[in-house]
Design a protein around this motif. Structure first.
Motif, PDB file in Angstrom:
ATOM      1  N   ASN A  19      -2.737  -9.723  10.348  1.00 44.03           N
ATOM      2  CA  ASN A  19      -2.939 -10.817   9.410  1.00 44.03           C
ATOM      3  C   ASN A  19      -3.617 -10.344   8.134  1.00 44.03           C
ATOM      4  O   ASN A  19      -3.262 -10.762   7.046  1.00 44.03           O
ATOM      5  N   GLN A  20      -4.622  -9.471   8.277  1.00 43.27           N
ATOM      6  CA  GLN A  20      -5.304  -8.930   7.110  1.00 43.27           C
ATOM      7  C   GLN A  20      -4.904  -7.467   6.977  1.00 43.27           C
ATOM      8  O   GLN A  20      -5.247  -6.649   7.816  1.00 43.27           O
ATOM      9  N   PHE A  21      -4.216  -7.156   5.918  1.00 46.40           N
ATOM     10  CA  PHE A  21      -3.631  -5.830   5.720  1.00 46.40           C
ATOM     11  C   PHE A  21      -4.741  -4.789   5.558  1.00 46.40           C
ATOM     12  O   PHE A  21      -5.203  -4.199   6.527  1.00 46.40           O
ATOM     13  N   GLY A  22      -5.231  -4.573   4.368  1.00 45.60           N
ATOM     14  CA  GLY A  22      -6.316  -3.634   4.140  1.00 45.60           C
ATOM     15  C   GLY A  22      -5.854  -2.362   3.470  1.00 45.60           C
ATOM     16  O   GLY A  22      -4.717  -2.241   2.999  1.00 45.60           O
ATOM     17  N   TYR A  23      -6.741  -1.390   3.442  1.00 50.38           N
ATOM     18  CA  TYR A  23      -6.499  -0.136   2.733  1.00 50.38           C
ATOM     19  C   TYR A  23      -6.450   1.060   3.670  1.00 50.38           C
ATOM     20  O   TYR A  23      -5.729   2.023   3.415  1.00 50.38           O
ATOM     21  N   LEU A  24      -7.202   1.028   4.756  1.00 52.72           N
ATOM     22  CA  LEU A  24      -7.190   2.068   5.772  1.00 52.72           C
ATOM     23  C   LEU A  24      -7.192   1.406   7.148  1.00 52.72           C
ATOM     24  O   LEU A  24      -7.672   0.291   7.304  1.00 52.72           O
ATOM     25  N   ARG A  25      -6.626   2.102   8.136  1.00 53.93           N
ATOM     26  CA  ARG A  25      -6.600   1.631   9.527  1.00 53.93           C
ATOM     27  C   ARG A  25      -5.880   0.285   9.641  1.00 53.93           C
ATOM     28  O   ARG A  25      -6.491  -0.758   9.843  1.00 53.93           O
ATOM     29  N   TYR A  26      -4.579   0.336   9.549  1.00 54.07           N
ATOM     30  CA  TYR A  26      -3.760  -0.866   9.609  1.00 54.07           C
ATOM     31  C   TYR A  26      -2.407  -0.513  10.239  1.00 54.07           C
ATOM     32  O   TYR A  26      -1.914   0.606  10.096  1.00 54.07           O
ATOM     33  N   PRO A  27      -1.794  -1.452  10.955  1.00 53.42           N
ATOM     34  CA  PRO A  27      -0.466  -1.225  11.526  1.00 53.42           C
ATOM     35  C   PRO A  27       0.635  -1.735  10.596  1.00 53.42           C
ATOM     36  O   PRO A  27       0.467  -2.731   9.897  1.00 53.42           O
ATOM     37  N   MET A  28       1.774  -1.058  10.611  1.00 54.79           N
ATOM     38  CA  MET A  28       2.955  -1.499   9.857  1.00 54.79           C
ATOM     39  C   MET A  28       4.178  -1.423  10.765  1.00 54.79           C
ATOM     40  O   MET A  28       4.212  -0.668  11.738  1.00 54.79           O
ATOM     41  N   TYR A  29       5.175  -2.196  10.402  1.00 56.34           N
ATOM     42  CA  TYR A  29       6.355  -2.342  11.264  1.00 56.34           C
ATOM     43  C   TYR A  29       7.170  -1.054  11.371  1.00 56.34           C
ATOM     44  O   TYR A  29       7.800  -0.780  12.395  1.00 56.34           O
ATOM     45  N   GLY A  30       7.202  -0.278  10.315  1.00 55.59           N
ATOM     46  CA  GLY A  30       7.866   1.022  10.375  1.00 55.59           C
ATOM     47  C   GLY A  30       9.365   0.965  10.549  1.00 55.59           C
ATOM     48  O   GLY A  30       9.958   1.873  11.140  1.00 55.59           O
ATOM     49  N   ASN A  31       9.990  -0.116  10.075  1.00 57.34           N
ATOM     50  CA  ASN A  31      11.441  -0.254  10.175  1.00 57.34           C
ATOM     51  C   ASN A  31      11.926  -0.198  11.625  1.00 57.34           C
ATOM     52  O   ASN A  31      13.013   0.298  11.918  1.00 57.34           O
ATOM     53  N   GLY A  32      11.095  -0.728  12.532  1.00 61.29           N
ATOM     54  CA  GLY A  32      11.460  -0.715  13.948  1.00 61.29           C
ATOM     55  C   GLY A  32      10.718   0.328  14.759  1.00 61.29           C
ATOM     56  O   GLY A  32      10.849   0.377  15.981  1.00 61.29           O
ATOM     57  N   GLU A  33       9.929   1.172  14.086  1.00 69.04           N
ATOM     58  CA  GLU A  33       9.107   2.175  14.752  1.00 69.04           C
ATOM     59  C   GLU A  33       7.656   1.928  14.336  1.00 69.04           C
ATOM     60  O   GLU A  33       7.131   2.606  13.458  1.00 69.04           O
ATOM     61  N   PRO A  34       6.980   0.933  14.942  1.00 68.07           N
ATOM     62  CA  PRO A  34       5.635   0.546  14.509  1.00 68.07           C
ATOM     63  C   PRO A  34       4.682   1.732  14.415  1.00 68.07           C
ATOM     64  O   PRO A  34       4.657   2.591  15.302  1.00 68.07           O
ATOM     65  N   THR A  35       3.916   1.759  13.358  1.00 66.93           N
ATOM     66  CA  THR A  35       3.050   2.891  13.068  1.00 66.93           C
ATOM     67  C   THR A  35       1.660   2.398  12.707  1.00 66.93           C
ATOM     68  O   THR A  35       1.517   1.436  11.948  1.00 66.93           O
ATOM     69  N   PHE A  36       0.643   3.062  13.249  1.00 69.41           N
ATOM     70  CA  PHE A  36      -0.729   2.763  12.867  1.00 69.41           C
ATOM     71  C   PHE A  36      -1.178   3.819  11.864  1.00 69.41           C
ATOM     72  O   PHE A  36      -1.188   5.010  12.151  1.00 69.41           O
TER      73      PHE A  36
END
Length: 522
Positions: free
Chosen positions: A192-209
């Protein structure tokens, strides 16, 4: 006996290796938190992580390609909570887009909050039509968006565009909701809260922290890579680079009031920068008895606090400025610069001590006015425009560029006529401004609703019915609330009438000419 000892030693060594490996391995951060499953979006599910969550991959539409497609590429670059005055500290962006294109001086974000503004971009609709009134709760967040598979992305993809997004999408979105229809590339924040460091992203189907990668740099690299890859295709592309900066850091106790985190390389920039708000008479306004309760309840911000926050904000924008520069250089290297329209704006503005307030969402000028710069084929260079345009106009503008019809009734209009002609008059200058209710224990649809035109800002607060009226021509700092002044009763009556016309508008009803601004009694 010796055999037993050897077996025991082997077991102990094996357990030690397992424990050491577990302690040395980073904790899995790419698995989204468990939430109640929402209705899945369009697309075929593929892949499943170790916790049983399926991750949807974007669906491509190769059958939608047009032969000899010469429509322009479109790159939309957005920031989060950027004040209009912050452009002073983005020299590369001003060089590429300001000198190379058109700058709009009256760009309005009519719903000045993160999620509702992005929903306006996706749909070309006001909140009463797209469903997103606020960031969370029953009236806000990604779950409130009406028909999430019927947006700008799906309209473009069905017409033959390659469509990608990197960065901040809608609040309350997480990976379990899959990929909305229309995206060929989808790498958005899944917290919910994105941020600048230490955040997860969807990765086009390969979720990445991303533990240590600065978010603006990830979005920059995504954008550059898509430009490089998609410029080799025989299709035009649309890329939305949705930066988080200069949004504040979010913490449970402090909300999102903590100053943003600049990239390490920029943490010492601008050591003597002064906040433009400090020079305004509205900064830490002394007499706020005529303002709403939201202002009256607040203490003064203070010059030191405002200065530190301002410097952190413009430092965080330095990485965005570099990202804009890298994007333009990638377009030029790929031979696509002359065939690409680039649009730069922010979801909403920001008050930095004006009227004792730090933040957005309020109906004052610093909150609703945002930068808008446009560059591309057929766009004049180094030009400015004074016509009033809004966030709701962005989707219709992209659609005209792409020669595409929308899949829903849009409330905005294309700004291309104003881009091309500085003298082109806009007659529908009464703009609906609004904010949804707070998502607390008793959520309500609206917090305030009002109308802004070339002279007046008028607001009716929903709970107490409190009114605010400012003469933006004679009181540009909005110091004096005229709503309860006898001379301005005719203005209040007329602005209430205009609000009644616009508050439930849809489509062309939102673009009506309501006449010249009313005048007070003499």
């Amino acid at each position: 006996m010796l055999r037993r000892v050897l077996v025991l030693l082997a077991i102990v060594l094996g357990v030690s290796v397992l424990v050491t490996t577990a302690l040395a391995s980073p904790k899995r951060q790419d698995v989204p938190r468990q939430v109640e499953q929402t209705t899945p979006t369009a697309g075929q599910r593929s892949g499943m992580n170790s916790q049983g969550y399926e991750y949807e991959r974007p669906r491509h539409r190769p059958e939608a390609r047009r032969a000899d497609d010469d429509r322009p590429n479109i790159v939309l670059i957005t920031t989060d909570d950027q004040a209009l005055t912050d452009m002073r500290w983005m020299p590369k962006t001003r060089r590429w887009l300001g000198r190379g294109g058109v700058t709009f001086r009256n760009m309005i974000s009519p719903h000045p909050l993160c999620c509702p503004a992005r929903a306006e971009i996706l749909t070309g609709q006001f909140a009463q039509n797209n469903g997103v009134h606020t960031n969370a709760g029953p009236y806000g967040g990604a779950g409130a968006l009406v028909d999430p598979d019927n947006t700008l992305a799906s309209w473009l993809q069905k017409s033959g565009y390659l469509v990608g997004m990197s960065g901040k999408y809608l609040n309350q979105y997480d990976a379990t909701q899959g990929v909305p229809d229309g995206w060929d590339y989808w790498n958005v924040a899944t917290t919910n809260q994105f941020g600048y460091l230490r955040y997860p992203m969807y990765g086009n189907g390969e979720p990445t922290f991303h533990a240590t990668e600065y978010s603006s740099d990830v979005i920059r690299d995504d954008t550059v890579r898509l430009v490089e890859q998609w410029s080799e295709a025989d299709q035009p592309f649309f890329i939305w680079a949705s930066y988080y900066a200069p949004h504040g850091l979010c913490a449970d106790a402090a909300g999102c009031a903590k100053p943003p985190l600049p990239a390490p390389r920029h943490r010492h920039l601008y050591p003597n920068a002064a906040a433009p708000s400090l020079r305004k008479p509205s900064f830490d306004e002394d007499d706020v008895r005529d303002k709403s309760h939201e202002i009256r309840k607040r203490d003064k911000v203070g010059r030191r606090s405002a200065t530190y926050l301002h410097r952190q904000r413009i430092r965080s924008l330095a990485a965005v400025d570099q990202g804009v520069d890298r994007t333009f250089k990638a377009l030029r290297k790929a031979g696509e610069l002359d065939d690409t329209v680039v649009v730069f704006t922010s979801d909403n503005g920001y008050l930095l001590g004006e009227h004792r307030y730090r933040g957005k969402i309020l109906p004052y000028e610093e909150s609703i006015r945002v930068p808008l710069l446009v560059r591309g084929p057929g766009v004049p260079k180094g030009a400015t425009r004074d016509q009033t345009v809004t966030t709701v106009d962005l989707a219709p503008t992209v659609l005209e560029l792409a020669e595409v019809e929308p899949g829903r009734v849009v409330d905005g209009r294309s700004i291309l006529p104003f881009v091309r002609d500085r003298d082109r008059r806009r007659t529908d200058t009464d703009i609906l401004i609004q904010a949804g209710g707070r998502p607390d224990e008793t959520p309500t649809p609206w917090w305030y609703r009002g109308v802004r035109n070339e002279r007046w800002t008028f607001v009716r607060w929903s709970e107490q019915g409190f009114l605010e009226l400012y003469d933006n021509r004679r009181d540009r700092y909005q110091l004096q609330n005229l709503a309860y002044d006898a001379r301005h009763r005719p203005v209040v009556r007329e602005m209430l009438r205009r609000l009644k016309v616009l508050r439930d508008c849809a489509g062309e009803e939102c673009r009506v000419d309501l006449g010249p601004p009313p005048r007070p009694r003499t």
